[in-house]
Structures are given as structure tokens and as C-alpha cells.
Design a protein around this motif. Sequence first.
Motif: not given
Lengths: 398, 314
Positions: A364-388
Motif C-alpha cells: 500500500c505504501f509503495y503505491y501511495l507514494r507513486i500516487f502522491a508523485a503523480r498528483i504533484f506532477k499534475m498539479g504543478m502543470n496546472m499553472y496555479g489552478k488547484e486540481p479537483s
Amino acid sequence: MKNKNVSAPQQVWTVAKWEFMHFFKLKQEVISKLIMLLIAAIIYFFAADGTDLNKQYTLATNTEQQLFNQLNPRFTFKSVEDINSVVKSLGHNEFDGALKYEDVANTFTLITYEKEAWQTSLTSNINAALQQQRFNALNLTKQQQDSLTKNINIEHQVLDELLKNQADKGQTYTAFGVLILLFVAMFGVFGQLFVSITGEKQNRVTEQLMATMTPQTWIDGKLAGQILLAVKTMLGTLISIVLSMLFFTVIIKQQPLSLSFVNWSMLPWFIVFAVLGLAICAAFMAAIAAGIDDPNHSSKSALMMLPIAPIAIAFFIMDAPNGLISIVLSYLPITAFAVMPVRMSLVDLPFWQPLLSILLSVGCFYYLRIFAARIFKMGMNMYGKEPSLKAMWLAIFK
Amino acid sequence: MSLTISHLEKHYASVNAVDRLSFEVQRGEIFALLGPNGAGKSSLVKMLVGFTYPDAGEIELIDENQHYSSIPSQLLGYLPEDRGLYPEKTLKQNLQFFALLHGVSNQDFEQRCQHWLKKFSLYDRLNDPLKSLSKGNQQKVQLITAILHEPKWVILDEPFSGLDPINQELVVEFLAELKQQGMTVILSAHQMAMVEKLADRVLLLNKGQSVLYGKLSEIFAQYNNYMIDVSFSQSIDKVQLEELNVTCSIKQLSSTRLTITLTEQQSLNEVLPQLLKLGDITEFKNQSQSLHAIYLQAVAEHNSHALLDQNYEK
């Protein structure tokens, strides 16, 4: 380029150290320990002042009773004719207090000028002596006296062979002790991760960081740093508790410290579950924080508190440790770290059960950290807009 | 070692942020990315550094026989447009953290840190918290952060923004030194005077498309041949001016002075006899356009072509 090649684990370690040192303030740690020492010194001073074993106390009394002979020898009683005039001049005469006997009601009243610790000791001494006097008056045997003073215990026996003998409370105390430490550490992780991840976004450091390493390396480093901080918090709290116990037991009460309530054989299991719990909760909190752009206007912050819920659940499963819900929760990775140790302390479980729970938690930890990184990368490219929340969910499985 | 971009596309909803873009960046040059706000520069940069992926087309970087689809972090120094560091930490802590992430040894760090901070007159602030520095000085620290590991490729997004003219000149010197050290610099900027001083080649983007691309010297040669300043001995008669048989654009600068922009359809040979009808010419010179003027003209032309295309499609 003259620089040596940097591997991802080396970068993770650099970020972890940076994260740890960002929140570890040596000066603050030293000051808090000094404050603890100061408090201990103050307590010791007052305790020593109030429990001076060598100090003698003289009390005036209007009765001559045998029971005074049975009291602690540091209390001396002198019969006086007019107890009321002694009471009036208390604080200015030779007496530390007056013990007034009311013949009609058969009661004693202790009157002193000031409140001090020895007075509690005296009243409990008198109570015990009076009780003994009454037993003697009734001509009760020692056996009868014991029978009257002994508490009535109702013993509960359960025939389920898996349930452990509840006379051995050590395992439960140890499990809950670790859980309480985990709870304290978890609050720290919650605050720190929130400040750290959203703070970096607010300070606009993230793009600079992402040009240096992958989002996964960054998240892994942050998690490693936070786990180290949480372990530090747990150890620090534990040391403070042990030192406090040592102080009160050995120095104040002058008794040896007994750690018999700790079950040392189960402790390594509980520590493994605690560290896994920290890792899973930190990864979950990191995933939520990664989706927060502005902490002042985000509704997602409250979600970060969710991982604390399993600890509360663990207290409720005590009533039915072998019930279906307890069994399911002890394998479910987001609750297992809290529920399995409590079950282990109450039920004789085969070795494979906690082991399976640990393996599921690691996965569970292994996958949760991957999910966190994916969300972070997605958020970073949203130019200040908060992801839903929906966008975060989609990013996880992209 | 070169960076080749072929038919690159990036779309966001209905917007073509980058539209069929092709160009090449040569090793060791300073390459300027120009364009108005929203032209697609940041979208392009984000693909170059690997933050986002192209919808179509290709980015190819070849370095020591290795092929990459974006500039890898070990070869990259990046100054983002959206920038910042850790304000509570000292200059040294900030610089050292990023240097460590790039594998710079302590000895190299000390040496490079000293060199660049002295260059920007910040060495005596080494142990001060970043937040105690002015905004301009913080930006200089961020520039140093981007290149302290001596990368082969440097992408600087708006390195001059927020800097006063003196500090802008310092950054020009800084970029020249990077070039001297053999780094390839891709620069996105709006300060044309600075770009003119530095860039070897430029790419002007508008609405995600390439509007101008090539060596700066070639672009100047191309544009400045077509603009002529003509002065007359007497005032120009406006009626006569309107009656001239010319298709090129004529702008009256004063009562005796005109600026003529020649077109490919009408050469100077054809225009000159017409001009003589206005009176005696006292001065005739090729007007040298600044990069700023070329930029404005190229973008305006591209916009009008795009409008024509739109109308045609309708």
C-alpha cells in the motif's frame, strides 16, 4: 561537466536530510528539555519541602486517646485545657495545628494556620488508626478484618482458546503505548507535511526542484524526512515519559522503577507496524497536500486528518478483537497499522497473520507514494489552478 | 550535440499553444526565444525540460551518443519563469542544497559559489537568509542556482525581468561567461536590447507558430534592406503623395521626411522615379531597424495573415 553522477537514492537522501533539518531545531529541542528540567526541579523543591520525613510536628488536642500512640512518631500530641484559645493563636504559638474532638458527634477536626503536605499524611494516618480502633472494639479476627477491607472482584472468563489470559495486561499496555506515541507523531507529520509541500508551492520552488529530480524522487525524499522526524518525535516523547516516571518514582517516591508492564517480545512487531503506519499516513497526507495550491483557500486540508481515524478505531475493537470487522480492519493497509497490534495483544494469532498484514501495508505504501508523485506532477502543470478531487483521482491512474 | 525540434505540437482545450514548430539549437550558442505573452514560449520550455509531453512532433537531443526526448536533469540548468527558493534559508544553504542534488562536490561548490557570488557582489551576504535580500538580488541567487553545477544546457525563462538596467547588464555579462564556458543557453526574454547584444540566433513565436527564425545577423539584413528614409528639400505636397503610383507603404515622418517600406513586388528602381516627382531628394538612407521594431513588425504581419486566413476559411 565535472560533477559526479547522482543516483535517485542519493537525491532522496539529500531531500530527506533537508526536510529533517528544516523542522529539527536544535536550539528549540535544548530549550524544551531545559524547561522540563526546570519543571522537575520545581516539583522536587515543593515535594521535598512538603514531605520532609525528619521534620517533627506538634499538635494540640482536647482529648487523650490511645490511637495517638499508633500514629507516625513524627506527629506529637499535647493535651490542652482550652483548645479554642490555641486555635485562635495558631501561627504564633508552638503548635503546628490543633486536633479538635467533638464528643457528641464523635468526630475529629484538624485546624492549621496554613495548608501543607504533611496534613494529608496526618489525616490518612488518623483515619487508618480510627478504623483499626473500631475493628478492635468489635472484637473482629484478622481474617474478618481482611474480608471487610478486601474489594470484591468479578472475574470474566472467556472460553475462546485464542483469547489471551487478560491477567497479562503487558501486551495491551505496550500496544496502546506505541499507538499513543504514533498518535503524537502523526499530528507532527500532518502539520509539517502540510507546511512543507504547500509552502514550497507558495514560495515557487517546485519548478526549480523538478528540473533537478523527478517528482517521485522529491516525494520519496520528503516522506523519508518526515518518517525520520516522526520517529524522532516518538523517541523524544518516549524518553520524556520514561524520565518523568524515573523522576516521580525514584526521586520523589524513592521507590525502584518497574517496567514490568512492557512486553518486550511483542515490541519489535509493534514498532514495525508503527513505522509502516507512519509511512502510509505520510504518503496519504503528501498526496492530499500535493493537490493543495493555496492552503488558505483549500477545502482539502481537512482530508489530511483522515489517517488519524484508524488509531481511534483501534480503541473500539478491544471489545471484540476476533469479530469480523476487527479481522478485516487488521488486514486493510490503511487501518492495519493500528488494529493489528491491538489484536495481537488480545488474541493468540499465528505468525503468518501479522506478517501478511505487514506485506499488504508495504504494498500500500509503495503505491501511495507513486500516487502522491503523480498528483504533484499534475498539479504543478496546472499553472496555479488547484486540481479537483476528480482530476486527482484521474491523475492517479493515468 | 544538438537539440532538434520537429513539427512539435501542444494543445490545451481549443488553444494551440505550440503549432507545428521546427527548429534547431546548436551547441555552444545563445538561442533566444521571443514572442508576445501567450505566444507559446512557456509551453515550449516545459516540453524541453520534460515537465509536459508533446501532443505531436518530436524533441531530440543527442549527447555523447545518447538520445533524449527532453533535456535530462543531469544536463540541464533551469531558471523557471515561476521562480523562488527557500526564503528562510541562507544563500549558502539554498545554493548548497541544489548543488548537492546535482552531485557537486564540496570543494567545487565552495569554488564556484565564491566565483559567482563575488561576480554579483553577494559574497558578503553568503550566510544571510535569502528573504533579507532585495528581489533583484534574490533573482541573481536563483540564476546562480541554475548554473552552479555547470550544465551543458541552460534554459533561462525571463532572466532580466525585475532587474534594474545595471543588473541587466550584469546578467548579460553572466550569460556571455556561460557561453565562454561552453554552455548552450536557451533564453526567453522580452528585453530586445539585451537579446540583440547576446543572441546568436532567435526564434520569434506568435500564436504557437514560428514567425521568424535564424541568425540575428541574417534577420537584420533581411529586414533592414526594405526600409528607407528619404528627406526632401521642400515640403511634401500631400495630394502629390497620394497620387504616386506605388504599392509599398509610405509613412510621413515630418513635412519633408518619409519612411518607405519596400515590398518584394516593387523594387527600389521602380519606386525611386516616383519619389523624385515629389521634389529634390536631400538625403536617402537605409534605415537600420532595431530588433524591437522587427519583432513588432513580424508579429503584426503574422497577426494580419492569420486574420486573413480566418476570413478565407469562413
